[in-house]
Design an enzyme around this catalytic site. Structure first.
Site, PDB file in Angstrom:
ATOM      1  N   GLU A 130       0.836  -1.211   0.000  1.00 30.59           N
ATOM      2  CA  GLU A 130       0.000   0.000   0.000  1.00 30.59           C
ATOM      3  C   GLU A 130       0.873   1.264   0.000  1.00 30.59           C
ATOM      4  OE1 GLU A 130      -1.536   1.729   3.507  1.00 30.59           O
ATOM      5  OE2 GLU A 130      -1.114  -0.035   4.740  1.00 30.59           O
ATOM      6  N   LYS A 189      -5.357  10.698   0.899  1.00 30.12           N
ATOM      7  CA  LYS A 189      -5.484   9.357   1.473  1.00 30.12           C
ATOM      8  C   LYS A 189      -6.731   8.753   0.829  1.00 30.12           C
ATOM      9  CE  LYS A 189      -6.878   7.062   5.732  1.00 30.12           C
ATOM     10  NZ  LYS A 189      -7.512   7.305   7.029  1.00 30.12           N
ATOM     11  N   VAL A 204      -5.440   0.199   2.916  1.00 29.11           N
ATOM     12  CA  VAL A 204      -5.570  -1.260   2.765  1.00 29.11           C
ATOM     13  C   VAL A 204      -6.771  -1.584   1.866  1.00 29.11           C
ATOM     14  CG1 VAL A 204      -6.132  -3.388   4.020  1.00 29.11           C
ATOM     15  CG2 VAL A 204      -4.380  -1.820   4.914  1.00 29.11           C
ATOM     16  N   ASP A 263     -17.391   4.531  13.746  1.00 26.38           N
ATOM     17  CA  ASP A 263     -16.145   4.594  12.983  1.00 26.38           C
ATOM     18  C   ASP A 263     -15.545   3.193  12.839  1.00 26.38           C
ATOM     19  OD1 ASP A 263     -13.825   5.227  11.699  1.00 26.38           O
ATOM     20  OD2 ASP A 263     -13.139   6.719  13.159  1.00 26.38           O
ATOM     21  N   SER A 298     -13.416   0.989   9.923  1.00 22.51           N
ATOM     22  CA  SER A 298     -12.664   1.168   8.681  1.00 22.51           C
ATOM     23  C   SER A 298     -13.241   0.343   7.532  1.00 22.51           C
ATOM     24  CB  SER A 298     -11.202   0.754   8.899  1.00 22.51           C
ATOM     25  OG  SER A 298     -10.510   0.796   7.673  1.00 22.51           O
ATOM     26  N   ALA A 299     -13.218   0.946   6.341  1.00 23.39           N
ATOM     27  CA  ALA A 299     -13.622   0.226   5.128  1.00 23.39           C
ATOM     28  C   ALA A 299     -12.655  -0.920   4.812  1.00 23.39           C
ATOM     29  CB  ALA A 299     -13.696   1.186   3.943  1.00 23.39           C
ATOM     30  N   ASP A 300     -11.509  -0.947   5.508  1.00 25.80           N
ATOM     31  CA  ASP A 300     -10.597  -2.093   5.337  1.00 25.80           C
ATOM     32  C   ASP A 300     -11.342  -3.393   5.671  1.00 25.80           C
ATOM     33  OD1 ASP A 300      -8.663  -0.181   4.884  1.00 25.80           O
ATOM     34  OD2 ASP A 300      -7.481  -0.624   6.681  1.00 25.80           O
ATOM     35  N   LYS A 305      -3.380  -2.324  15.906  1.00 25.85           N
ATOM     36  CA  LYS A 305      -2.931  -1.360  16.923  1.00 25.85           C
ATOM     37  C   LYS A 305      -4.048  -1.110  17.906  1.00 25.85           C
ATOM     38  CE  LYS A 305       0.503   1.548  14.842  1.00 25.85           C
ATOM     39  NZ  LYS A 305       0.505   2.080  13.508  1.00 25.85           N
TER      40      LYS A 305
END
Ligand code: PSU
Ligand code: MN
Length: 302
Positions: free
Chosen positions: A25, A86, A106, A138, A140-142, A159
């Site tokens: 990435e 981003k 990602v 919230d 992530s679209a990951d 993390k």
């Protein structure tokens, strides 16, 4: 082929020859690390992939194209330019049609890798369910991307800027296998520990490749999250990082940081306040992931 896809000749040849290719990435370069360590690390990671028998394909957006494989000039731009977007999945059509510079997360990297038919993707850490997501939503679209796109992701775990427990729950709901290499505990990025058991464990690249092959041959779409613990001599104890993480999250709240800016803000804050230690560990674990990810890609191509 997709007119917005531009595959580097070396990568294209490797794909034609059915040789292993490893995707990388670019958000980690543009928004995850300072210059010049970001470019140095990106080059070092590409070299590790080559030395272990695969072709690296760093993915980014430039001049209205999704680039699969960057030359050193393009890598330098991603690491140095100030106005690099981003780009997660939702930003892709905007940044491509506007011909802006885009660093892929990602989620976006996986989607582009899959357009190029690359199966293995190495990174440091993925996005996930944020702490407090029960009210902020919230996530992530990951994670949603991993449910849809058949590209395996090698990371050092999650993390604890995220809610690790909720992230694992979400991955379970979405049917995404999570397998840790060589230990029972799911790793926490900076640390080999996270306090959570890994849903699955496998001990060799060959076993992982076998599982990936089986999943996709069964017609089961989607990713596998492969967690590769940070090398022991480079790990930072959880308690030590937790102080920085708590402060970073408080600062983000005070400054009313929202949406796509949350993750970069928090990562930047931690890097700035941990006296370079977190950056060193970050680099070490990405290098380690590149080695192990390449071994998996090589095994899968056999
Ligand atoms: N976590 C890290 N390092 C990173 C990222 C996350 O430890 O560099 C980056 C990755 O590109 C990841 C993205 O895909 O942040 C997730 O952003 P968001 O939470 O906005 O989906
Ligand atoms: Mn988010």
């Amino acid at each position: 082929m997709n007119q917005f896809l531009e595959i580097h000749t070396e990568v294209r040849q490797a794909l034609l020859d059915k040789k292993p290719v490893v995707a990388l990435e670019s958000t980690i370069i543009s928004h995850g690390m300072p210059y010049p360590q970001n470019v140095e690390t990106a080059l070092a990671v590409e070299k590790i992939i080559r030395d272990n028998g695969a072709v690296p394909a760093t993915i980014a957006i430039m001049s209205g194209k999704c680039l699969v494989g960057l030359n050193s000039e393009q890598l330098e731009i991603m690491g140095k330019e100030k106005n690099v977007w981003k780009v997660s999945l939702r930003d892709l059509p905007y940044v491509v049609s506007k011909k802006l510079y885009g660093a892929t997360t990602v989620a976006a990297t996986m989607r582009i890798a899959s357009m190029a038919e690359i199966k293995i993707f190495v990174t440091g850490g993925i996005g996930g369910v944020h702490r407090g997501a029960t009210t902020t939503m919230d996530i992530s679209a990951d994670l949603t991307e991993m449910a849809q796109t058949s590209v395996a992701v090698i990371s050092a775990g999650v993390k604890s800027i995220l809610d690790i427990g909720l992230t694992l729950e979400y991955l379970e709901t979405m049917g995404i296998p999570v397998v840790t290499i060589g230990q029972d505990e799911f790793p926490g990025f900076y640390s080999r520990k996270s306090g959570f058991l890994s849903p699955l464990r496998l001990d060799s690249p060959e076993e992982i490749a076998q599982m990936l092959g089986t999943k996709w041959k069964m017609g089961l779409r989607g990713s596998v999250l492969i967690a590769n613990p940070v090398p022991a001599k480079m790990e930072i104890p959880t308690e030590e990082m937790e102080v920085h993480i708590e402060r970073a999250l408080t600062a983000a709240k005070e400054k009313k940081i929202t949406g796509k800016n949350v993750t970069p803000f928090v990562l930047q804050y931690i890097a700035d306040h941990s006296h370079g230690e977190s950056l060193e560990t970050n680099i070490a674990l990405i290098r380690h992931n590149a080695k192990v990810g390449t071994e998996i890609a090589v095994a899968l191509s056999k």
